[in-house]
Design a protein around this motif. Structure first.
Motif, PDB file in Angstrom:
ATOM      1  N   GLU A  30       0.833  -1.207   0.000  1.00  0.00           N
ATOM      2  CA  GLU A  30       0.000   0.000   0.000  1.00  0.00           C
ATOM      3  C   GLU A  30       0.866   1.255   0.000  1.00  0.00           C
ATOM      4  O   GLU A  30       0.578   2.211  -0.717  1.00  0.00           O
ATOM      5  N   MET A  31       1.939   1.250   0.796  1.00  0.00           N
ATOM      6  CA  MET A  31       2.814   2.408   0.871  1.00  0.00           C
ATOM      7  C   MET A  31       3.519   2.649  -0.461  1.00  0.00           C
ATOM      8  O   MET A  31       3.668   3.787  -0.896  1.00  0.00           O
ATOM      9  N   LEU A  32       3.909   1.559  -1.142  1.00  0.00           N
ATOM     10  CA  LEU A  32       4.604   1.682  -2.423  1.00  0.00           C
ATOM     11  C   LEU A  32       3.644   1.847  -3.600  1.00  0.00           C
ATOM     12  O   LEU A  32       4.065   2.173  -4.707  1.00  0.00           O
ATOM     13  N   GLY A  33       2.347   1.592  -3.365  1.00  0.00           N
ATOM     14  CA  GLY A  33       1.360   1.692  -4.430  1.00  0.00           C
ATOM     15  C   GLY A  33       1.517   0.592  -5.467  1.00  0.00           C
ATOM     16  O   GLY A  33       1.313   0.819  -6.661  1.00  0.00           O
ATOM     17  N   MET A  34       1.879  -0.599  -4.991  1.00  0.00           N
ATOM     18  CA  MET A  34       2.122  -1.726  -5.889  1.00  0.00           C
ATOM     19  C   MET A  34       1.421  -2.969  -5.359  1.00  0.00           C
ATOM     20  O   MET A  34       1.074  -3.038  -4.182  1.00  0.00           O
TER      21      MET A  34
END
Length: 76
Positions: A51-55
């Motif tokens: 979620e933090m990396l958007g992946m």
């Protein structure tokens, strides 16, 4: 073990200190043990990272390589 994660993290200029805070770990060393594969990431931790990396989780934690054992099926 998680070379892909390390490369993504470094390419986005995200420090191990930031990752340890994200995961609620006490030390950067604890994070490095996870990133190197000595200690496994939990599914919850993998979700936070993705979620933090958007992946997608699989794009971070699973390589594109498939072992030869995974490509052949034997008949019983």
């Amino acid at each position: 073990m998680y070379d892909n994660l390390r490369e993504i993290r470094k390419s986005k200029s995200i420090s191990a200190s930031h990752m340890k805070k994200l995961l609620g770990l006490k030390t950067e060393g604890a994070y490095y043990k996870k990133e190197s594969g000595i200690i496994k990431f939990s599914l919850d931790e993998a979700k936070k990272i993705s979620e933090m990396l958007g992946m997608k989780i699989e794009d971070i934690f699973f390589g594109n390589k498939v072992s030869i054992n995974d490509t052949f099926h034997t008949s019983a």
